[in-house]
Design an enzyme around this catalytic site. Structure first.
Site, PDB file in Angstrom:
ATOM      1  N   HIS A   1      -0.881   4.720 -26.093  1.00  0.00           N
ATOM      2  CA  HIS A   1      -0.763   4.976 -27.531  1.00  0.00           C
ATOM      3  C   HIS A   1      -2.022   5.708 -27.982  1.00  0.00           C
ATOM      4  O   HIS A   1      -3.129   5.181 -27.872  1.00  0.00           O
ATOM      5  CB  HIS A   1      -0.583   3.691 -28.324  1.00  0.00           C
ATOM      6  CG  HIS A   1      -0.400   3.922 -29.792  1.00  0.00           C
ATOM      7  ND1 HIS A   1       0.844   4.097 -30.370  1.00  0.00           N
ATOM      8  CD2 HIS A   1      -1.302   4.041 -30.799  1.00  0.00           C
ATOM      9  CE1 HIS A   1       0.706   4.305 -31.667  1.00  0.00           C
ATOM     10  NE2 HIS A   1      -0.591   4.265 -31.959  1.00  0.00           N
ATOM     11  N   CYS A   2      -1.839   6.915 -28.481  1.00  0.00           N
ATOM     12  CA  CYS A   2      -2.987   7.756 -28.852  1.00  0.00           C
ATOM     13  C   CYS A   2      -3.241   7.618 -30.354  1.00  0.00           C
ATOM     14  O   CYS A   2      -2.407   8.031 -31.170  1.00  0.00           O
ATOM     15  CB  CYS A   2      -2.707   9.207 -28.501  1.00  0.00           C
ATOM     16  SG  CYS A   2      -4.090  10.309 -28.886  1.00  0.00           S
TER      17      CYS A   2
END
Length: 388
Positions: A163-164
């Site tokens: 998850h960026c």
């Protein structure tokens, strides 16, 4: 009549939707503003204080204007990649409304609500090798291979990478290509701005004779060089790391988990060669989304069981309660009949002992009742009443 809700309006994940479900974001979508600012502000300074001055330096030809136009076009391309990565479904696996029935293991001779507990894992074959997949209690499904549940978005994502927070979205099967192109293009943009700013500073040094005078004339060039140098350590290092992952056909999650939990000697069942790995990422067709976010929510139809009955998937199910009540009533009636038979038997035995040999032979109906044949006794009683 109540209008049915659309899928995105009743979505159980933490995602945010815009334009009637056409765009899907993560819960931290506000971080896009920070990322957008970190890209656009340096480019604006570059175009105003560096590229425009270079256009005046090159009085002949179109080289100076080409530098300016290239910076603008390249920046727009990077922003499009950022927007595409952040607003695309990363590969969310639709969650189930009930556990999978093919592994519930209901006992056909038991009640419908009694079943074996779901196994936490099960094994499937990938490229001829066994791979263990886990059961997700939140989504109520067995995750496909390389799928993981994102705690931030609260969704199971296929080929989950990470998850960026910079793009405010999960990176998975459907947006990994855009994410890598965004990171690598941002690294190239940093190299471009750094190189052109250094070239412009060199021209100023040649004109003014010393570096300090050149810095006083164009401090923006030095600031841009320092900014791009620091940024290149992040986006450049990230680009190199993902090039390594692509060559190994690994995700960030798989790599960290392998190094942290199981060592470096574990076999990668998904590796099929370096060239095939790059072709899979850059040349394969992106599968359509498995979620129709703009579609309407439909109630599930009743499901047929092996016994031919119907199981309605609703919040409250009273069919089982009625069935249990009927079974309990039948059991109470049986208990009452058994008590009556036992009482009748005890009375008969007392009469036999009291009258001794004067007792008449026991009738067939009384023996039947004593052995629990209530149905036969009731039928004979009714026939006697009919005769009277």
């Amino acid at each position: 009549m109540v209008k049915p809700k659309k899928v995105y309006q009743s979505w159980k994940g933490n995602n945010k939707f815009l334009f009637d479900g056409r765009l899907i974001f993560g819960p931290d979508a506000k971080s896009l503003i920070v990322t957008f600012t970190l890209i656009v502000v340096p480019i604006v300074l570059f175009c105003v204080f560096v590229a425009s001055n270079l256009a005046r330096e090159f009085t002949t030809g179109t080289t100076g204007y080409a530098i300016l136009v290239l910076a603008i076009v390249f920046t727009i391309y990077v922003l499009i990649l950022l927007f595409s990565t952040s607003t695309k479904d990363p590969g969310i696996v639709p969650r189930n409304s009930h556990p999978p029935e093919d592994v519930l293991g209901y006992d056909s001779s038991a009640s419908i609500e009694v079943g074996k507990p779901l196994p936490r894992t099960k094994e499937i074959l990938v490229n001829g090798l066994p791979v263990r997949v886990k059961y997700c209690e939140t989504c109520m499904l067995y995750r496909p291979p390389r799928c993981s549940h994102c705690s931030v978005c609260n969704n199971c994502v296929e080929r989950f990478d990470h998850h960026c927070p910079w793009v405010g979205q999960c990176i998975g099967k459907r947006n990994y290509r855009c994410f890598f192109l965004f990171v690598s293009s941002t690294a190239l943009l940093c190299v471009y701005v750094f190189s052109v700013s250094a070239y412009y500073l060199k021209l100023l040094v040649d004109d003014y004779g010393t570096v300090w005078k050149a810095i006083k004339v164009s401090p923006a060039s030095v600031a841009l060089m320092a900014y791009c140098f620091v940024s290149l350590w992040f986006v450049g290092g990230l680009t190199g790391f993902h090039l390594y992952l692509i060559s190994r056909n690994q995700t960030t999650y798989e790599n960290f988990r392998q190094r942290g939990l199981r060592g470096d000697n574990r076999i990668n069942v998904y590796y099929r060669g370096c060239m095939n790995s790059f072709l899979e990422v850059f040349c394969s067709k992106i599968e359509p989304s498995k979620n129709n976010f703009r579609g309407y929510v439909h109630e599930e139809a009743p499901k047929m069981t092996s016994k031919g009955g119907n199981i309605q998937v609703t919040d409250v199910d009273t069919s089982d309660d009625d069935r249990r009540v009927k079974v309990e009533d039948d059991l109470e009636i049986g208990d009452d009949l058994m008590k009556i038979s036992q009482r009748r038997n005890s009375q008969d035995i007392g009469d036999i002992r009291g009258r001794g040999s004067d007792r008449s032979p026991i009738s067939r109906s009384e023996l039947d009742f004593g052995f629990g044949l209530e149905s036969q006794f009731s039928l004979r009683s009714e026939s006697c009443h009919s005769e009277w």
